[in-house]
Structure formats: structure tokens, C-alpha cells
Write an enzyme that holds these catalytic residues in place. Sequence first.
Site, PDB file in Angstrom:
ATOM      1  N   TRP A 125      14.037   3.731 -13.173  1.00  0.00           N
ATOM      2  CA  TRP A 125      13.822   3.204 -11.817  1.00  0.00           C
ATOM      3  C   TRP A 125      13.775   1.680 -11.807  1.00  0.00           C
ATOM      4  O   TRP A 125      13.152   1.064 -12.664  1.00  0.00           O
ATOM      5  CB  TRP A 125      12.493   3.738 -11.277  1.00  0.00           C
ATOM      6  CG  TRP A 125      12.070   3.062 -10.020  1.00  0.00           C
ATOM      7  CD1 TRP A 125      11.351   1.902  -9.913  1.00  0.00           C
ATOM      8  CD2 TRP A 125      12.357   3.468  -8.692  1.00  0.00           C
ATOM      9  NE1 TRP A 125      11.184   1.565  -8.592  1.00  0.00           N
ATOM     10  CE2 TRP A 125      11.789   2.516  -7.823  1.00  0.00           C
ATOM     11  CE3 TRP A 125      13.056   4.551  -8.135  1.00  0.00           C
ATOM     12  CZ2 TRP A 125      11.884   2.610  -6.438  1.00  0.00           C
ATOM     13  CZ3 TRP A 125      13.138   4.643  -6.759  1.00  0.00           C
ATOM     14  CH2 TRP A 125      12.565   3.687  -5.919  1.00  0.00           C
ATOM     15  N   ASP A 128      12.307  -4.072  -6.441  1.00  0.00           N
ATOM     16  CA  ASP A 128      12.490  -5.464  -5.996  1.00  0.00           C
ATOM     17  C   ASP A 128      12.946  -6.433  -7.092  1.00  0.00           C
ATOM     18  O   ASP A 128      12.420  -6.403  -8.212  1.00  0.00           O
ATOM     19  CB  ASP A 128      11.170  -6.054  -5.477  1.00  0.00           C
ATOM     20  CG  ASP A 128      10.367  -5.091  -4.638  1.00  0.00           C
ATOM     21  OD1 ASP A 128      10.850  -4.004  -4.345  1.00  0.00           O
ATOM     22  OD2 ASP A 128       9.235  -5.454  -4.281  1.00  0.00           O
ATOM     23  N   GLN A 144      11.250  -5.146 -10.645  1.00  0.00           N
ATOM     24  CA  GLN A 144      10.277  -4.059 -10.709  1.00  0.00           C
ATOM     25  C   GLN A 144      10.932  -2.868 -11.420  1.00  0.00           C
ATOM     26  O   GLN A 144      12.023  -2.432 -11.033  1.00  0.00           O
ATOM     27  CB  GLN A 144       9.868  -3.661  -9.283  1.00  0.00           C
ATOM     28  CG  GLN A 144       9.225  -4.785  -8.491  1.00  0.00           C
ATOM     29  CD  GLN A 144       7.741  -4.923  -8.782  1.00  0.00           C
ATOM     30  OE1 GLN A 144       6.945  -4.131  -8.326  1.00  0.00           O
ATOM     31  NE2 GLN A 144       7.386  -5.927  -9.579  1.00  0.00           N
ATOM     32  N   TRP A 152       9.615   5.690  -8.809  1.00  0.00           N
ATOM     33  CA  TRP A 152       8.702   4.540  -8.803  1.00  0.00           C
ATOM     34  C   TRP A 152       7.390   4.871  -9.528  1.00  0.00           C
ATOM     35  O   TRP A 152       6.847   5.966  -9.385  1.00  0.00           O
ATOM     36  CB  TRP A 152       8.408   4.135  -7.357  1.00  0.00           C
ATOM     37  CG  TRP A 152       7.605   2.874  -7.225  1.00  0.00           C
ATOM     38  CD1 TRP A 152       8.095   1.609  -7.227  1.00  0.00           C
ATOM     39  CD2 TRP A 152       6.194   2.766  -7.070  1.00  0.00           C
ATOM     40  NE1 TRP A 152       7.055   0.712  -7.080  1.00  0.00           N
ATOM     41  CE2 TRP A 152       5.875   1.392  -6.981  1.00  0.00           C
ATOM     42  CE3 TRP A 152       5.144   3.690  -7.005  1.00  0.00           C
ATOM     43  CZ2 TRP A 152       4.576   0.920  -6.815  1.00  0.00           C
ATOM     44  CZ3 TRP A 152       3.846   3.222  -6.842  1.00  0.00           C
ATOM     45  CH2 TRP A 152       3.580   1.853  -6.750  1.00  0.00           C
TER      46      TRP A 152
HETATM   47  N1  DQQ Z   1       7.387  -3.492  -4.070  1.00  0.00           N
HETATM   48  C1  DQQ Z   1       7.043  -3.698  -2.692  1.00  0.00           C
HETATM   49  C2  DQQ Z   1       6.170  -4.906  -2.782  1.00  0.00           C
HETATM   50  C3  DQQ Z   1       5.352  -4.632  -3.993  1.00  0.00           C
HETATM   51  C4  DQQ Z   1       6.323  -3.978  -4.915  1.00  0.00           C
HETATM   52  C5  DQQ Z   1       8.250  -3.876  -1.842  1.00  0.00           C
HETATM   53  C6  DQQ Z   1       5.757  -2.812  -5.674  1.00  0.00           C
HETATM   54  O1  DQQ Z   1       5.371  -5.101  -1.649  1.00  0.00           O
HETATM   55  O2  DQQ Z   1       4.824  -5.806  -4.546  1.00  0.00           O
HETATM   56  O3  DQQ Z   1       9.253  -2.948  -2.173  1.00  0.00           O
HETATM   57  O4  DQQ Z   1       6.746  -2.222  -6.499  1.00  0.00           O
END
Ligand code: DQQ
Length: 646
Positions: A125, A128, A144, A152
Amino acid sequence: MNADIEHATSTSYSPLPDADNHHHHPPSSQRRRPVVLLSGIFISMLLFSSLIAFINQYSDPHVDEFSGDGTSSPGRHISRGVSQGVSEKSNIQLSSSDVEEIYPWTNAMLSWQRTGFHFQPPKNWMNDPNGPLYHLGWYHLFYQYNPDGAIWGNITWGHAISKDLINWFHLPFAMVPDQWYDINGVWSGSATILPDGRIIMLYTGDTDELVQVQNLAYPANLSDPLLIDWIKYPNNPVMVPPPGIGTTDFRDPTTAWVGPNGKWRVAIGAKVNKTGITLVYETKNFTSYELLEEVMHAVPGTGMWECVDFYPVSTTEPNGLDTSVNGPGIKHVLKSSLDDDKHDYYALGTYDPISNKWTPDDPELDVGIGLRLDYGKYYASKTFYDQNTQRRLLWGWIGETDSEAADILKGWSSVQTIPREVVFDKKTGTNILQWPIKEVEKLRSKSTSYQKVILEPGSLVPLDVGLATQLDILATFDIDTLSLESSLEADVGYNCTTSGGSSSRGVFGPFGLVVLADESLTEQTPVYFYIAKGTDGVANTYFCADQSKSSTAPDVTKLIYGSSVPVLHGESFSMRLLVDHSIVESFAQGGRTVITSRVYPTKAIYSAAKVFLFNNATGVTVTANVNAWNMDSAHIDYFPFGNNDS
Ligand code: DQQ
């Protein structure tokens, strides 16, 4: 370099302490530092929201929806982020009843979906883009990432580097969730490069108690061009949710800019009830922060603001600007990713650094209620100033629109867009332009050109462009303006999403390209213009992408995307499409309106994928010019010093 920045750095910035990541874990009652209360009308809203947050915090049953092993049962709908206070991460458009019929995906179909020239990790996965920057000859992208699976969770900072933003090397993880202040996730953040070259990374940590806090990290060795090792500041967190802001409504610090007093400013997204807001903190040293009394901007009804982005654009010059630049001939873009609808909205406006207020040029097109960066599958974007080429570059996350079960089967989720250069649109004065970085053109190989193709009403013309799964296509369309002017047709209220898509015929549209289509058009992804004429006689052009026939698989969301696009007097209708297996990035009128399509064909894959020109208008003949290039694949591999996933 701006004198304010020089001054701020030389006089105010104290050296960061050495790495000594001793456990600093104050009792939870002490983790909210005293901060300045937000003033004005917000005080009462904040107090009320505080009460609600308090109640919610203790009434939340805290269902453990994520097992942590990176897996889930196919077909079961599991909330991926909501229990931890971020967006739902699985495909929210597919409800559990929709996914009862799971398509029998074959390995050939799933492997075809992997892109050839977009950035993606080898497996698992991704969401961001984080902290993009340029340092000692290398572009760095952090993102991320879940090291344990294709859904996720366990969020860690992946890290990759590139010389040209197209070919990439994967590096070891930059940061993993290993401290009380980020043990539930090293979430999104941004880089700030100080005038002396030091790098500040601010990111959100999800704490052991699921509180969102802001943390500081910095490279262990600035002279390492690869920036392999990162140090988390031992006294993290550096910011905690202020009074009145919910503990799960405070995240995603921006790149810092310098205020008129020489202090650095950082914006953070939050919400008060249903009002999305941008808080701004000031700091001299990036270790201690003070919340400014007034919010920088607030838009009622827009909900939680994630991944706020804030930067200047020049209204006169073509180059991008460092985030701290302000003055005459500059507008400021404010972008927010709306947690409630998972779309990235922006607006152009003016930033007054004295009052720290940003004011939209057009209040009716304010952040969250007006323009979107991309009308397709696109979220949590972030820009950075590339000091190497003086460009403002934009990254965005393309999520999945299939079922979670299919993602687990294929072993990966999500792709990053091709980086886009952002400039102010001097012609319209009302929007930005986004355009794929010129470096992507290095991948162009065989080209095919079709000039002055006459498309009579109702026509479909195949284009022989060779293998049609990796393409860069530029197409312009001209219509007889006399027939447009003389027609009384009023297609009032045309809407890409609800007006029937590419097969619904009007007098002046739709016309455009069909990509990822099989010979019989059982599967097809049309990208097109549609001209509607209001009762006032004014023509409005729409740019749309129709996914409704993109796949015969039932367990895939197939929306029709799009919005209006200004086409100025004397301009042709122009579009550029980057087709890369299951991704189509489409840019109209030089990037005024952009749509990213995420599609999952089952037949129109490999050599069966075709491209067509089409004109479904009933009342106008269209003349098309097309240049198409087959695109080579980018080189995306582990950095030669090792071959691991950690
Ligand atoms: N992804 C969100 C953000 C957070 C992150 C937006 C967590 O707000 O910091 O997709 O994976």
C-alpha cells in the site's frame, strides 16, 4: 535570497540538538501544552467543539478495525482509517453489497495494471506523497507506505530518489512508527529547506493514544546526497492539538515560510464542527511554536482539511516561487484535501502576511466549494519548490477504485501522478495550469501523427498508434464556430457526471479520444469535450472522462468525471493524455482542467488496447489533429547498494 529569510536564519535559528532519541513520554494529561487561544468568533465554536471532541473521545468504542497484519478477508468492508481519525482508505464508493460479486481476475489482468512510467513501490500500500525536495543533485520523494500489505495501516515513510523525477531508486524507509508520538503512524508532512541548506521535516504522528501531534525530524548527515538516515527530535512532539481542536482533527504540516517578523510560519489543517480551517504556528527554531491567534482561513461546511498546501505563484513570470516569496505580482494558492469527499480543492487569493489572512479572489470559488486540482481519482497532493530548476512541482496520490479484495490479490495499491509543473494561468487569470514535467517527454519513442482528420457527426476513427498501453497523446479539435454561434441550442445544466456520459449526444458534443478500448468497444475510456449553450447564448465547454464502460468487471467503481474548462476566443480545443496501463491522466487547454482516471479493463489490455477519435455530436463536424508517442518504461529499482524492502 530574500533578506527576511537570511535574517531569520542567521539571527533566530538555533542548531538542532544531536540525536538522542530517549523515551520522552509525559503522562497524557501533560501532553497538551499551553497555547494561545484562538480568538474572535472562533472561540465559542472551538469551546463547543472541544466539548463534542471530549464526549466523542470517551464514547468511541474504538473498534479495532485494522488487524495490523496487512491483510483482510476478501470482500469484507473494513474501515481503514476512520477509527484512527483519518479518511476511510478503502474504496468508499463500493459498499459491501456491491462487492458480493467478485470478478475472477486473472494474473495476466492484474499484472497488466502495474504502470510503466508512474512512480510506485514494488509492492504493498502507498498513499500521500510526503516532503518532496531537491538536495545535492537528487530529488527525494517520501510517501505513506504500509510495509505489511496492500491496505492502509502501519504507516511508515517510504523513500525514493531520482535525478529526473521519472527514473527512481528505492531507498530504505526514512521513518518507521517506533516512538510513542508516532507509534500508530508516521503520517503526512512537508520539508522546509533553510537558506543555509539545512532540511527541516515536520510530520504528523499518531500517538499511542491516537492523538494527532506534529513532530520534527531532520537528516542525520546533510552531506549525504541520499539522505538515508533521519533523526526524530528527542523532545517530540513539537505541536499538540490546541484547546478547541479535536485530538484527531489536527494534521499534515505544510512547508514553512517566513513572516514579516522574520519568524517561520507553518500551516496545519483542522476543523471546528463542519468548518474546515487552517491554523498557523510561528517558530524561530522549529522546536518551539506559538499558535497565531487568528486562523489563516476557514470555510464553513467543508469539514476536516487534510494535507493543506499553501504557496505563491507569479502572475507575471513563468518560473515557480520559493514558498516565502510575497509581494507585487504574486497570488497565493491555498489547497485543501477534503476529508469528507476525498477531493483536492484549491483557490487563488491574496495573502496578507501582517494579518496572516488569506482572502480568495472569488469567494464563490473558495477552497472546498470551487475549483478542484483534479476531477478524477486524486487526493492528498503536495507541491514543492524545485530550487534546481525554479519550478513549483506538484505530486498527487492516485488511489484505487476497485475492491480491496482485488488490491490484496494483486499485492499493491496506488500510484503517484507524474509530477506536474504549476503556474498561474495568465490568460484567464482565474486558475492555475498543471502540466506534466518536461522530463517525461524523454520517454517518448515512436511517434504517430494524424493531421486534419474530419470527424462527421457520429463518427468513430481508429488510430493506429502501435502498442496502446503506454502513450503520450496530444490532440486538438476545431469546430465550425459559425454553426456554434448561430445555434440556439440550450444545454443548460450540463454536468459531466450526470448527463449521460460519452454516449449521450448533443448538438456540439461529445467529441474527443477513446483510449483503453478493445476492438469491439465493449470496454472503453472516452475523454472528451462537450459544448453546452446557455439560454443567455453563452457557450460553456466541459472536459469529461467516462469510466462507465472502462471495465466489464462488476466490482469496480465506474464514475464519469469532469468539469467546465475555459476555452478562450481563438483557441482550439486541446487535450493531452498520458496513458499508462490502468492510469489515464488527462489535461485540457494546457492544464486548466485535469482528470485522472483509474481503470481496470479486462479485455482492452496488452495488444488488444486501441485508441479511437470520436465525434458523437449531432450538429457539428470536428477537425482533429493528433500526435501520439509510445512511451518507454521508466527505470524504477532499488538503489544499487542493497536490495531490501526496509
Ligand atoms: N493521510 C491523510 C492525512 C494523514 C495521512 C490524507 C495518513 O491526513 O496524515 O490521505 O496516512
